[in-house]
Motif scaffolding. Structure first.
Motif, PDB file in Angstrom:
ATOM      1  N   ARG A 143      38.796  50.172  47.710  1.00 20.40           N
ATOM      2  CA  ARG A 143      37.875  49.223  47.175  1.00 20.40           C
ATOM      3  C   ARG A 143      36.630  49.007  47.727  1.00 20.40           C
ATOM      4  NH1 ARG A 143      42.111  44.572  45.156  1.00 20.40           N
ATOM      5  NH2 ARG A 143      43.870  45.982  44.045  1.00 20.40           N
ATOM      6  N   ASP A 354      47.101  37.659  53.260  1.00 20.41           N
ATOM      7  CA  ASP A 354      46.790  37.218  52.061  1.00 20.41           C
ATOM      8  C   ASP A 354      46.367  37.962  50.822  1.00 20.41           C
ATOM      9  OD1 ASP A 354      47.510  34.325  53.310  1.00 20.41           O
ATOM     10  OD2 ASP A 354      45.358  34.192  53.888  1.00 20.41           O
ATOM     11  N   ASP A 355      45.551  39.017  51.155  1.00 24.84           N
ATOM     12  CA  ASP A 355      44.885  39.701  50.186  1.00 24.84           C
ATOM     13  C   ASP A 355      46.037  40.811  49.424  1.00 24.84           C
ATOM     14  OD1 ASP A 355      45.205  41.023  52.786  1.00 24.84           O
ATOM     15  OD2 ASP A 355      43.611  42.479  51.979  1.00 24.84           O
ATOM     16  N   TRP A 356      47.027  41.091  50.336  1.00 24.22           N
ATOM     17  CA  TRP A 356      48.198  41.701  49.804  1.00 24.22           C
ATOM     18  C   TRP A 356      49.058  40.959  49.094  1.00 24.22           C
ATOM     19  CZ3 TRP A 356      48.459  46.986  49.466  1.00 24.22           C
ATOM     20  CH2 TRP A 356      47.425  47.871  50.324  1.00 24.22           C
ATOM     21  N   ALA A 358      48.607  38.297  47.373  1.00 22.48           N
ATOM     22  CA  ALA A 358      48.029  37.874  46.333  1.00 22.48           C
ATOM     23  C   ALA A 358      48.154  38.925  45.140  1.00 22.48           C
ATOM     24  CB  ALA A 358      46.602  37.642  46.227  1.00 22.48           C
ATOM     25  N   ARG A 359      48.454  40.055  45.501  1.00 21.12           N
ATOM     26  CA  ARG A 359      48.689  41.115  44.437  1.00 21.12           C
ATOM     27  C   ARG A 359      50.213  41.212  43.784  1.00 21.12           C
ATOM     28  NH1 ARG A 359      46.105  46.150  47.666  1.00 21.12           N
ATOM     29  NH2 ARG A 359      44.147  44.727  48.495  1.00 21.12           N
ATOM     30  N   TYR A 375      51.157  48.787  51.020  1.00 23.63           N
ATOM     31  CA  TYR A 375      50.842  48.464  52.249  1.00 23.63           C
ATOM     32  C   TYR A 375      51.588  49.269  53.498  1.00 23.63           C
ATOM     33  CZ  TYR A 375      50.699  44.767  55.753  1.00 23.63           C
ATOM     34  OH  TYR A 375      50.401  44.171  57.076  1.00 23.63           O
TER      35      TYR A 375
END
Length: 398
Positions: A143, A354-356, A358-359, A375
């Motif tokens: 990304r 957190d960013d993982w 959220a998916r 991950y």
């Protein structure tokens, strides 16, 4: 004014011509200084996934020592061989290099042990395959760009990445629905012609991978003391070359004898690939890369004699290196680390960063399992060991 010359006069008719590239899924303006495949190579080099290869296992877990191959050094060695072969055959060196550098991006932490563990963990979901994971990385997980996910590589690079070992769909063998989910998801939007062979540069990258890991696993196994130099005297290809070195340099120290032998192994295999491939190309006389893809057999290959020697070397390395008890102990620990992390994170996705997190969706859902798989697959050996400790050892800060 364009500085880059679109058509290289040194390219053979059957090479992948950057001037006629099929382009990218998301159209982009061309570069005035680099061909499309040079840009692909550079995007792979600058990716986070490529940097992480520095601390991912080739055979030995990264913590064992700094002198053994990692996925990063292996990929660099594959790219050197691929460029050399491509230059001899008049192929597109930049495309071959891009494919060589990208071919292992989807490998997990702890090498094949980590991959086997993730395959077991994902069996109840959508499965796991490191080639499909490489495609997933370069089309979705990186990304970096404002206008698209992934690296937006050219069709030729994506096709070669997926098909470098041959067609994925074969009559009577494999159908589209037999393929990994990551490949199915992508080709639904962007046809990579999975029933044909890849272009010649991808075939070169595949054979270069074979040459590199055979020779360098032999080198690492000898230097690690997993088997003595005398043990390879009877090994096909290696034994005669070792005897030549010992005869030519009486009393040579073992470390020099190892290097002199291994470099001769690489040279012999590269020379054979170049000679056999030149014979096949002359016999088939393809007029374009598209005609190479349409053939019913690869044009880049070992001779029958070298293929037998290659199989003999693999037959020696399997029990003496890949199944050595010291390697077995490392791989056993690695599998437990991966399985324990996967089981916990699928059960409790709120433990993900957190960013993982959220998916994800609910625990044990297919989407959550895929996020957890992504991950863990992206972890380096060191990070995986540290993360396992943070998740399971009460004395380690979370």
């Amino acid at each position: 004014m364009s500085i880059w010359t679109p058509k290289s006069p040194s390219l053979a008719p059957y090479a992948s011509d950057p001037a006629t590239s099929r382009g990218r899924l998301y159209p982009e303006a061309s570069s005035p200084t680099r061909s499309p495949h040079q840009r692909d190579r550079d995007r792979v080099l600058h990716s986070a996934a490529f940097r992480r290869l520095k601390y991912k296992t080739q055979v030995f877990v990264n913590s064992v020592g700094e002198n053994y191959r990692t996925r990063l050094t292996h990929s660099l060695e594959v790219s050197q061989i691929a460029r050399s072969v491509s230059r001899v055959l008049g192929l597109n060196e930049d495309l071959a290099e891009a494919l060589a550098l990208a071919h292992d991006l989807g490998h997990t932490c702890f090498g094949h042990a980590g991959e086997d563990a993730l395959k077991d963990c994902m069996a109840a979901y959508d499965g796991f395959d490191h080639n499909a994971q490489s495609l997933r990385i370069v089309t979705k997980l990186e990304r970096r760009y404002a206008e698209f996910d992934g690296l937006n590589l050219t069709w030729e690079t994506l096709e070669g990445l997926v098909k470098h070992n041959g067609p994925l769909i074969r009559p009577g063998e494999a159908t589209l629905q037999d393929l990994p989910a990551a490949i199915l998801e992508y080709v639904d939007r962007h046809d990579l012609e999975l029933s044909s062979f890849a272009g010649p540069e991808a075939q070169v990258a595949a054979l270069s991978d074979d040459i590199a890991y055979n020779a360098h696993d032999l080198d690492d196994g000898l230097r690690a003391g997993l088997f003595p130099l005398e043990a390879v005297i009877e090994v096909p290809l290696v034994g005669p070359l070792l005897r030549h070195v010992l005869d030519r340099y009486p009393g040579i120290e073992p470390s020099r004898a190892i290097h002199e032998t291994v470099r001769r192994v690489i040279t012999a295999m590269v020379d054979d690939v170049c000679a056999e491939s030149a014979r096949r190309l002359e016999r088939q006389n393809p007029g374009s890369a598209a005609e190479v893809r349409a053939l019913d057999a690869p044009v880049i290959a070992f001779s029958e004699e070298m293929a037998q020697k290659d199989a003999g070397l693999k037959g020696f390395l399997f029990p003496t290196l890949y199944r050595h008890y010291r390697v077995n102990r490392m791989t056993s620990k690695a599998r437990r680390v991966v399985r324990e992390m996967f089981g916990l994170l699928v059960e409790e996705p709120m433990l993900l960063p957190d960013d993982w997190r959220a998916r994800t969706t609910r625990p044990h859902s297919h989407k959550t399992a895929r996020v957890v798989c992504d991950y863990i697959a992206g972890m380096t050996d060191r990070f995986a060991l540290d993360e396992h400790a943070r998740l399971f050892d009460p004395s380690v800060k979370p």
